[in-house]
Design a protein around this motif. Structure first.
Motif, PDB file in Angstrom:
ATOM      1  N   TRP A  59      11.017  -2.794 -38.689  1.00  0.00           N
ATOM      2  CA  TRP A  59      10.037  -3.738 -38.147  1.00  0.00           C
ATOM      3  C   TRP A  59      10.535  -4.364 -36.835  1.00  0.00           C
ATOM      4  O   TRP A  59       9.793  -4.470 -35.870  1.00  0.00           O
ATOM      5  N   LEU A  98      10.076 -11.194 -43.723  1.00  0.00           N
ATOM      6  CA  LEU A  98       9.703 -10.023 -44.509  1.00  0.00           C
ATOM      7  C   LEU A  98       9.674 -10.363 -45.996  1.00  0.00           C
ATOM      8  O   LEU A  98       8.759  -9.959 -46.721  1.00  0.00           O
ATOM      9  N   GLU A 129       0.947  -8.656 -44.443  1.00  0.00           N
ATOM     10  CA  GLU A 129       0.935  -8.399 -43.003  1.00  0.00           C
ATOM     11  C   GLU A 129       0.362  -9.581 -42.209  1.00  0.00           C
ATOM     12  O   GLU A 129       0.956  -9.992 -41.212  1.00  0.00           O
ATOM     13  N   ARG A 176       3.072 -12.243 -42.096  1.00  0.00           N
ATOM     14  CA  ARG A 176       4.128 -11.966 -41.120  1.00  0.00           C
ATOM     15  C   ARG A 176       3.682 -12.382 -39.717  1.00  0.00           C
ATOM     16  O   ARG A 176       4.436 -13.027 -38.969  1.00  0.00           O
ATOM     17  N   THR A 192       2.222  -5.199 -34.876  1.00  0.00           N
ATOM     18  CA  THR A 192       3.529  -4.604 -35.179  1.00  0.00           C
ATOM     19  C   THR A 192       3.777  -4.516 -36.682  1.00  0.00           C
ATOM     20  O   THR A 192       4.367  -3.540 -37.160  1.00  0.00           O
ATOM     21  N   SER A 193       3.332  -5.523 -37.444  1.00  0.00           N
ATOM     22  CA  SER A 193       3.510  -5.457 -38.896  1.00  0.00           C
ATOM     23  C   SER A 193       2.631  -4.368 -39.490  1.00  0.00           C
ATOM     24  O   SER A 193       3.008  -3.704 -40.465  1.00  0.00           O
ATOM     25  N   ASP A 201       4.282  -1.087 -38.685  1.00  0.00           N
ATOM     26  CA  ASP A 201       5.385  -0.920 -39.631  1.00  0.00           C
ATOM     27  C   ASP A 201       4.891  -0.312 -40.939  1.00  0.00           C
ATOM     28  O   ASP A 201       5.519   0.583 -41.508  1.00  0.00           O
TER      29      ASP A 201
END
Length: 356
Positions: A68, A88, A105, A108, A126-127, A130
């Motif tokens: 991540w 996380l 998500e 995060r 980005t999450s 990931d």
């Protein structure tokens, strides 16, 4: 947009009810197997193997954080490793307590924005990217595992269930790929589907939700997923490394399950273990109960019976597995979520009013 904390608070009774159903399923299966048999099997467990199981799970989460952080560094400056690790864990708590496992998500992204000042759009993209890396290798492996499983002499009902899961996986995989590449088209399709079921949903739920709010959320999430998907693909070096890390996480997870059986002095054949446990992970994606508790255990018991592993051993191994993969991360995640929740609240209280 509601944050995950508010969603959990608002739906706390539904969440409690789903955990109650899961607990009942585990109780019923243990009762049918025999409480004494399961307890006697657990008493034989080697504590050093259980500790190794926890260490392997910690390794998976550390690799996950590396993946991540690497993705976030492509589009922005990521926080320090320990901060991302705790975020996380908080997101794992959000996923583990919600039946649809969809709270992690956004949480995060929310924490990155509130704690580090990272724009929500970047955090969510980005999450999501990931999760794309996690999903891509898993779907490929799970389809291969399911196809191999169909060659076994398994009961017709189990065979039908596995076929359905293969079809669902391919369908979801296709939708995700299409959503990543053609967000405008998939947005129109999803809005059309939502519009057709909206009247029935309102009638059954008895909630006053305007369709424009639903349309806005569909558009938002598909747009952010598409951004995350493209982010995951645009840097070839990151894509390759993240893909390798995803397979490494899967390999550690397989080893961890073998250790769960080894703790009981049982060593199932490697290939059937890989196939069956991959199907078990696939079952865990079902948005019915938190972590698919009860459903996954029943599936594992039925499939391991084919290779001669008794139900009491499978149930005991599954409980050892859940300790490392679900219970401990959820507890740590709850503490992390409480810490960040308090931190965000204090920061909000200390922020001067615009009217002052």
């Amino acid at each position: 947009m509601q944050d995950t904390y508010e969603v959990i608070r608002k739906h706390k009774w539904e969440i409690i009810a789903t955990f109650a159903v899961a607990a009942f399923l585990i109780f019923a299966m243990t009762f049918l197997i025999g409480f004494n048999d399961v307890l006697e099997t657990l008493k034989k467990a080697k504590w050093e193997w259980i500790l190794l199981n926890l260490v392997l799970e910690a390794g998976i989460i550390l690799v996950w954080t590396v993946r991540w952080k690497m993705i976030l560094d492509v589009v922005d400056t990521s926080p320090k490793f320990s901060t991302m690790l705790m975020m996380l864990f908080a997101s794992l708590f959000g996923n583990n307590v919600t039946p649809s496992a969809a709270g992690g998500e956004p949480l995060r992204a929310y924490l990155l924005r509130e704690v580090e000042g990272t724009p929500f759009e970047i955090g969510f993209a980005t999450s999501t990217a990931d999760r794309v890396f996690e999903f891509l290798p898993f779907v490929l492996i799970s389809i291969i595992a399911a196809l191999m499983l169909l060659s076994w002499n398994i009961p017709p009902l189990t065979r039908i269930f596995v076929i359905i899961m293969i079809i669902v996986s391919i369908f979801i995989f296709g939708i995700l790929i299409y959503a990543g590449l053609r967000k405008e088209i998939i947005t129109r399709i999803m809005i059309s589907i939502a519009k057709s079921i909206y009247p029935t949903f309102i009638r059954l739920s008895k909630k006053d939700i305007d369709f424009s709010e639903i349309r806005e959320k569909i558009t938002f999430y598909i747009s952010r997923f598409s951004t995350g998907f493209i982010t995951a693909l645009k840097d070839r070096d990151v894509f390759l490394i993240a893909f390798i890390l995803s397979f490494a996480m899967w390999g550690l997870d397989m080893l961890r399950m073998y250790v769960c059986f080894g703790a009981l002095g049982v060593y199932p054949p490697i290939l059937p273990l890989v196939i069956i446990y991959t199907i078990g992970i696939l079952i865990s994606l079902l948005p019915l109960l938190p972590g698919a508790w009860g459903i996954r255990e029943g599936t594992l018991i039925a499939l391991f019976a084919v290779v001669g592993v008794s139900a009491d051993v499978v149930m005991a191994a599954s409980l050892i597995d859940r300790l490392a993969s679900y219970i401990v991360p959820t507890i740590i995640g709850a503490l992390a979520a409480l810490y960040y929740g308090k931190k965000v609240k204090n920061r909000s209280n200390n922020t001067p009013s615009s009217n002052s």
